[in-house]
Each structure stands twice: as C-alpha cells, then as structure tokens.
Scaffold this motif. Structure first.
Motif, mmCIF file in Angstrom:
data_model
loop_
_atom_site.group_PDB
_atom_site.id
_atom_site.type_symbol
_atom_site.label_atom_id
_atom_site.label_comp_id
_atom_site.label_asym_id
_atom_site.label_seq_id
_atom_site.Cartn_x
_atom_site.Cartn_y
_atom_site.Cartn_z
ATOM 1 N N LYS A 171 -22.760 -4.572 34.657
ATOM 2 C CA LYS A 171 -22.949 -3.210 34.721
ATOM 3 C C LYS A 171 -22.589 -2.831 36.265
ATOM 4 O O LYS A 171 -22.091 -1.518 36.250
ATOM 5 N N TYR A 172 -23.207 -3.339 37.126
ATOM 6 C CA TYR A 172 -22.932 -2.850 38.636
ATOM 7 C C TYR A 172 -21.388 -2.975 38.712
ATOM 8 O O TYR A 172 -20.842 -2.211 39.469
ATOM 9 N N GLU A 173 -20.605 -4.042 38.042
ATOM 10 C CA GLU A 173 -19.299 -4.148 38.450
ATOM 11 C C GLU A 173 -18.461 -3.334 37.969
ATOM 12 O O GLU A 173 -17.335 -2.919 38.545
ATOM 13 N N GLU A 174 -18.852 -2.828 36.722
ATOM 14 C CA GLU A 174 -18.167 -1.503 36.200
ATOM 15 C C GLU A 174 -18.334 -0.327 37.107
ATOM 16 O O GLU A 174 -17.078 0.379 37.381
ATOM 17 N N LEU A 175 -19.558 -0.105 37.742
ATOM 18 C CA LEU A 175 -19.598 1.120 38.462
ATOM 19 C C LEU A 175 -18.593 0.806 39.635
ATOM 20 O O LEU A 175 -17.953 1.880 40.288
ATOM 21 N N ALA A 176 -18.798 -0.407 40.240
ATOM 22 C CA ALA A 176 -18.008 -0.549 41.540
ATOM 23 C C ALA A 176 -16.698 -0.583 41.355
ATOM 24 O O ALA A 176 -15.819 -0.023 42.198
ATOM 25 N N GLU A 177 -15.967 -0.920 39.981
ATOM 26 C CA GLU A 177 -14.531 -0.902 40.017
ATOM 27 C C GLU A 177 -14.061 0.649 39.969
ATOM 28 O O GLU A 177 -13.075 1.053 40.359
ATOM 29 N N ASN A 178 -15.040 1.801 39.608
ATOM 30 C CA ASN A 178 -14.509 3.125 39.498
ATOM 31 C C ASN A 178 -14.846 3.623 41.040
ATOM 32 O O ASN A 178 -14.657 4.775 41.013
ATOM 33 N N ASN A 216 -13.158 3.900 47.047
ATOM 34 C CA ASN A 216 -13.137 3.779 48.412
ATOM 35 C C ASN A 216 -14.141 2.707 49.050
ATOM 36 O O ASN A 216 -14.644 2.697 50.190
ATOM 37 N N VAL A 217 -14.989 2.031 48.037
ATOM 38 C CA VAL A 217 -15.695 0.985 48.441
ATOM 39 C C VAL A 217 -15.311 -0.456 47.932
ATOM 40 O O VAL A 217 -15.064 -0.386 46.513
ATOM 41 N N ILE A 218 -15.271 -1.479 48.590
ATOM 42 C CA ILE A 218 -14.860 -2.815 48.110
ATOM 43 C C ILE A 218 -16.171 -3.629 48.214
ATOM 44 O O ILE A 218 -16.623 -3.920 49.525
ATOM 45 N N PHE A 219 -16.637 -4.203 47.441
ATOM 46 C CA PHE A 219 -17.824 -5.281 47.427
ATOM 47 C C PHE A 219 -17.299 -6.611 47.721
ATOM 48 O O PHE A 219 -16.365 -7.162 46.976
#
Ligand code: FDA
Length: 370
Positions: free
Chosen positions: A326-333, A336-339
């Motif tokens: 679920k967090y990865e889905e948010l991250a993909e959107n 300007n932020v890369i984890f």
C-alpha cells in the motif's frame, strides 16, 4: 527550479553513493542526516586504536566484480575471511556447517559418514511439507544441527518460536562437505582498512551535509528545497503511518574495552543457546588484524522494535508485505520523491546490493534528464 537538484535524506551507503555520483555529474546536492555522524549503519569509530563497527559487524562480500571495483576506489580492502564460531552450552562449533562442524558434533571424519548421519536424521523426521521454520530446518539439516546451532539463535533473533515462524524465512541452510570455514560463498570479501567511515567521508567529500537534522522536524522546509528528494528513511513514517506501522527487529549493542590483547580469538562468536540473552560478541580488532594491548568487544542483543527505537531488520512476513504494498502504491504516485535503501524499500540489503541499487538509480536519474 528549486535551490538544489537533489535533497538526499540519510547519509548511509545508499544516500552517500547517490550524492557522490550525481554531484560528480554536476548536480547540486545536499544531504541531511538525523544522527550526529555520517555513514548510517556502516559507521565505524576508532576506540583504543581499533575501528569499532558501532551498528553491528559489517563484512563486505560480493560476487559482483563491478561493485568490488567500485568500493576499492574509496578504500583498500584487506583479505579478511569471515569464519564465525558458535558456542552452544560450552561446546564450540565452526560455522557455516561443514566437515569441521560435523567432526565436532559427531566425531565423523569423512563426508560419507557425515552425509549418512544427516540423511538418517532427515529421514527419521519424515517431514514432507514443512509448515514452519522448525520443520523446514529439520527437513534440511536434521535434528542435531537444528537443535544446537539453529533453534536458539533464530528464536532470539526473531523473538518468536521456530515453530511459530514461517518456513520461507530459511529456503536453504548451506551445508558443506569440505573442511572449509569460510562463511560466504562470494568471490570477493574483505574489510576496509581504516574502517567504513573513511569510505563515506570520501563519498561525501565536497558535498553539503547537515548532521543532527531530522527530515520530519522541518518537513515543509525540506520538501521545498530541491527538485527531487532521495528518501532513505522509513517509508511508513514518510506517509505518516497512514496504513499502520511496518514491523522491525531492533538490536542493542554494548561496547566494552578489555585490558587484554585477545579476548575471544576470533572476530565473530555466535551464541546459539537460547538461555544466553545475546546472539553475538564481536571482537573488532580481528577484522583488521590490529596488534594492540587492549581490545574492544561488542555484545549484540536482539530486541523488540517500537516507534523511536532503531529499526534494523525488516520483518518481511505476509502481514507486513501487504502493508508495504500500500505504501509502495503511494510512493509510485509521488513524482519528486524516490524511496531507496533498506528503510525506504523495507528490504534487507547487503552492502553490495545497497551500492548496486543506488548506482542503478543514479543511471536512471542521469539518463532521464538527458
Ligand atoms: P542506513 O540505515 O545505513 O542509512 C540510512 C540513514 O538515513 C541513517 O543514517 C539514518 O540515520 C538516516 N535517516 C533515517 N531517517 C531519517 C530522517 N527522517 N532524517 C534524516 N536522516 C534519516 N551488509 C553486508 O554486506 N555485510 C555485513 O556483514 C552486514 N552486516 C550487517 C549487520 C547489521 C546488524 C545490520 C542491521 C545490517 C548489516 N548489513 C551488512 C547491511 C548494511 O548495513 C546495509 O546494506 C546498509 O547499511 C544499508 O544502507 P542504507 O543507506 O540503505 O541504510
């Protein structure tokens, strides 16, 4: 265009390699680090003329020639070979499981004899479809090795009974039928002479670094300072734990100086008995073969993790992987932020993998911009 091209949150290996490479390619970069020193978990500190691995023993090992060549640009690595020893109720065993271990355990002197015992114990256990880690381990190495060398250590490490841990945690347990105590199968291994901190110092040379600076203490300011953020902190914290907390195992380290030149005769000693509360003692001078009248020994205690404690090992079970998705889905959107790195990806990476992942990201970023 904001003031910097990149804000790197975290000065561990992932962030430092990234910062170094983009800076070399003309990008303006700033690194912030919440601890009062650089290096993340590979940080080493000189105590009594010995480089102490403050966040646990770090042995560089890889099969990847490119990464081996890369790390050597920043340090000379010695030819250290990791050969841990296990202590179980007063008995010493060589690791990984090899002919020395089998001789110590059963008195057998040949591979044929050792294989016969392991095979008969596997047969006796008669486990066809392992349902938990205990069954998985017994089906791979038999009862004796499991009970003396796997069970207590694993239960302390994860804070759960092996019978309650999922079987997938150990897909295989390396068993070697030669007299070879080299823990890793990788082609290259060693310890940087002079410690890891020097590597990170070189990586970050000439780059603006702000220590004791937590991204979350001034999130609004940091989000407006650079075109892109490389975030190597905890992914769930970044999203304010909106889907709940990801679970970790923590560790406590006790460092002690002893007024003798040699305390345990080896860098790594594992305690596989469940009644001993710690899992390892590390005598750092043996990593670099340092000759000195004193020695520093670190005792490593596995601990439960809760918010605010240092997070060391991700617990990649199904429950946590579901939350991570679920967090990865948010991250993909978030454009300007890369984890990145072990906390940003919630993944255990060895050092060589951390460097490889970081270099892949550098390549992607630099090519995107062209
Ligand atoms: P790392 O955790 O090192 O760096 C992240 C940094 O971000 C930290 O400095 C942190 O303080 C900072 N940060 C987090 N949140 C922040 C915020 N909000 N604001 C500012 N800064 C923030 N590998 C191997 O190859 N051989 C080995 O022998 C070992 N041994 C080993 C032992 C133990 C006990 C552990 C836990 C791990 C290992 N490793 C290992 C793995 C190795 O430690 C790992 O590959 C790298 O340290 C990962 O580097 P990262 O940069 O991803 O994370």
């Amino acid at each position: 265009m904001l003031e910097y091209d990149y804000l790197v949150v975290g000065s561990g290996l992932f962030g430092s390699v990234f910062a170094h490479e983009v800076n070399k390619n003309g990008k303006k970069v700033i690194v912030i680090e919440k601890r009062d020193h650089i290096g993340g978990n590979v940080y080493t500190e000189e105590i009594s003329k010995i480089n102490v691995h403050k966040y646990g023993a770090h042995i560089f090992h890889t099969d990847n020639k490119d990464i081996w060549d890369y790390i050597q640009k920043f340090a000379e690595l010695n030819r250290y070979t990791n050969s841990p020893v296990a202590l179980f109720k007063g008995e010493l065993y060589n690791l990984p499981f090899n002919m020395n271990t089998f001789y110590q355990m059963w008195g057998v002197k040949t591979p044929v004899e050792a294989k016969k015992i392991i095979e008969s114990q596997k047969k006796e256990a008669n486990i066809k479809d392992p349902k938990n880690l205990e069954e998985q381990a017994i089906s791979l190495v038999g009862k004796d090795i499991y009970e003396k060398l796997v069970k207590g250590y694993t239960e302390k490490q994860w804070g759960k009974k092996c019978s309650e841990l999922p079987s997938f945690i150990i897909k295989r347990l390396p068993v070697r039928f030669t007299f070879d105590n080299n823990y890793f199968n990788d082609k290259y291994q060693g310890i940087p002479i002079g410690g890891y901190t020097k590597i990170v110092e070189k990586l970050l040379d000439g780059i603006e670094v702000k220590l004791s600076t937590d991204f979350f203490k001034d999130k609004e300011k940091w989000e407006k300072i650079a075109d892109k953020i490389i975030f190597t902190g905890m992914i769930d914290q970044y999203f304010d734990y909106c889907f709940g907390e990801l679970e970790y195992r923590s560790l406590k380290f006790e460092h002690k100086i002893h007024d003798i030149p040699n305390y345990q005769g080896n860098a790594v000693l594992n305690y596989t008995d469940k009644d001993v509360p710690y899992t390892r003692t590390i005598e750092h001078k043996h990593f670099e073969g340092i000759k000195y009248e004193k020695t520093v020994v670190t005792t490593e205690y596995p601990m439960p993790w809760k918010k605010g404690k240092e997070a060391y090992y991700p617990v990649n079970d199904e429950k946590n992987m579901e939350i991570l998705r679920k967090y990865e889905e948010l991250a993909e959107n978030k454009e300007n932020v890369i984890f990145g790195g072990r906390l940003g990806r919630y993944k255990y990476y060895d050092m060589w993998e951390t460097i490889e992942e970081s270099l892949k990201l550098v390549e992607k970023e630099l090519n995107n911009k062209k």
